[in-house]
Design an enzyme around this catalytic site. Structure first.
Site, PDB file in Angstrom:
ATOM      1  CG  HIS A 286      50.531  43.240  54.046  1.00  0.00           C
ATOM      2  ND1 HIS A 286      49.727  43.135  52.936  1.00  0.00           N
ATOM      3  CD2 HIS A 286      51.210  44.415  53.913  1.00  0.00           C
ATOM      4  CE1 HIS A 286      49.889  44.190  52.163  1.00  0.00           C
ATOM      5  NE2 HIS A 286      50.799  44.987  52.731  1.00  0.00           N
TER       6      HIS A 286
ATOM      7  CB  CYS B 220      53.857  46.579  52.514  1.00  0.00           C
ATOM      8  SG  CYS B 220      53.402  47.727  53.837  1.00  0.00           S
TER       9      CYS B 220
END
Length: 407
Positions: free
Chosen positions: A327, A346
């Site tokens: 992201h 992430c």
């Protein structure tokens, strides 16, 4: 008294046989007359023989392919199927007049009445009727699947089916499902548990191929007393081949499309205390903006709240069920990308708040990625992601994959 008793018996016997006061021989005449009537009726009877499926009084009937009408030695002239509420179910008689099927799937837990008429070559009519009840939600199962009809996906996208009830007879259910590719690749199913069945080839799908999923589950018994109700064909496209490799050690991602490197992007992966999983991960969802609350994936502070709660994470793409995303990141300084791993697991790309700057790394990767594209993480201190954590069965060898097939 004896005479009276005998006469009484005669009278009773005569009454039981219907003789009464008729002349002698009238019983034979009556029998002959009945035989003539039967012969005349037989002469006028239709030779057409109508067969209705399912049989009258049947229960737990499938919704798609279990209802039909056929005729031999004649042609169908009229078929009507009505629900207990009086709703007509549309259907068509075949061009040769020999069969009929409904045009639409039936409803679950509904009683139906079917009437059919036919004529033979002489024009004599035949009629048949039947009523039956369709399978209930309690006695049926369905499978939710990805990808969707007509979707274009990346080369790593498996066909993943999740059933709403545990499947006991996995062999029967898998035999009623077929996945094929225009590329000719062998496709094999693998059961992760009693409710999830995925299909994939040994290697990624060939770019620009077409994949077809056929579900012929209507009437298939998945468990004792539990039948399938789906009869469906789904076709989707495989797009260009894109595989991106995230090197957690060098903190760079290399994007390869159709065998050529098209971009190298600085990244920030999981910190040493919260490293990113290694392995091949398939993009399963895309969100231009989404909320990420650490409490939902186990990262809580002393007060029970999330260690982070960011309500507008830009250009987020899911890589695992447990919460791994690639992201955009606007809250970290520009200097971390390519230099420091700072996330909770992430993979972060430089981005701006609002997800409205097309010139950022996060926006570029989002715009140039498909659901089904592969992101492979290497050189992370964490373990390899489990194959069932997301659409990530590629982390299983072909031999292991085939061992989980029920066929």
């Amino acid at each position: 008294m004896a005479v009276s008793a005998v006469l009484g018996g005669v009278l009773v016997l005569s009454a039981c046989n219907g003789g009464g006061d008729q002349p002698k021989g009238s019983g034979q005449a009556s029998a002959k007359s009945q035989a003539d009537v039967d012969a005349a009726a037989a002469k006028d009877a239709s030779k057409a023989r109508i067969a209705i499926t399912p049989k009258d009084g049947a229960t737990n009937i499938g919704l798609n392919d279990a209802t039909s009408v056929t005729v031999s030695d004649g042609t169908l002239t009229k078929v009507e199927l009505k629900s207990s509420e009086g709703a007509d179910v549309p259907g068509k008689i075949a061009a040769d007049g020999k069969s009929w099927k409904p045009d639409a799937a039936l409803k679950r837990s509904t009683k139906y009445a079917l009437s059919a008429s036919a004529k033979d070559e002489a024009g004599h009519e035949a009629h048949e009727n039947a009523s039956f009840t369709t399978v209930s939600p309690e006695n049926s199962f369905i499978g939710s699947f990805v990808p969707d009809e007509g979707q274009t996906v990346g080369v790593g996208m498996p066909v993943s089916i999740t059933f709403n009830k545990p499947i006991k007879d996995q062999k029967a259910v898998q035999a009623a499902i077929n996945v094929s590719s225009s590329s000719g690749q062998e496709v094999v199913g693998h059961w992760f548990d009693a409710q999830r069945l995925d299909f994939r080839p040994e290697q990624y799908w060939q770019a620009n191929s077409t994949v077809t999923l056929k579900l012929a589950l209507d009437g298939v018994q998945g468990a004792p007393g539990i039948k399938g109700v789906q009869s469906k064909t789904v076709t989707f496209k495989i797009g260009r081949s894109q595989v991106s490799t995230v090197d957690a050690k060098t903190k760079k991602m290399t994007v390869t499309r159709d065998g050529q490197v098209i971009k190298t992007i600085p990244i920030s992966a999981g910190s040493p205390s919260n490293p990113t999983y290694n392995g091949q991960m398939v993009i399963s969802e895309k969100f231009k903006e989404t909320r990420m609350d650490g409490a939902t994936v186990g990262f809580k502070n002393g007060e029970g709240k999330g260690e982070y709660d960011i309500k507008d994470v830009p250009h987020a793409m899911r890589l695992s069920t447990s919460g791994t995303f690639i992201h955009g990141n606007y809250w970290g300084s520009d200097s971390i990308f390519g230099n420091v791993n700072t996330s909770h697991g992430c993979v972060g790309l430089n981005d701006t708040q609002g997800a409205n700057d097309p010139n950022t790394a996060g926006a570029w990767f989002f715009d140039n990625s498909l659901i089904g594209d592969v992101v492979t993480v290497v050189n992370s201190p964490d373990k390899t992601i489990k194959p069932d954590n997301g659409l990530n069965g590629w982390n299983m060898s072909w031999a292991e994959w085939k061992a989980g097939s029920a066929s």
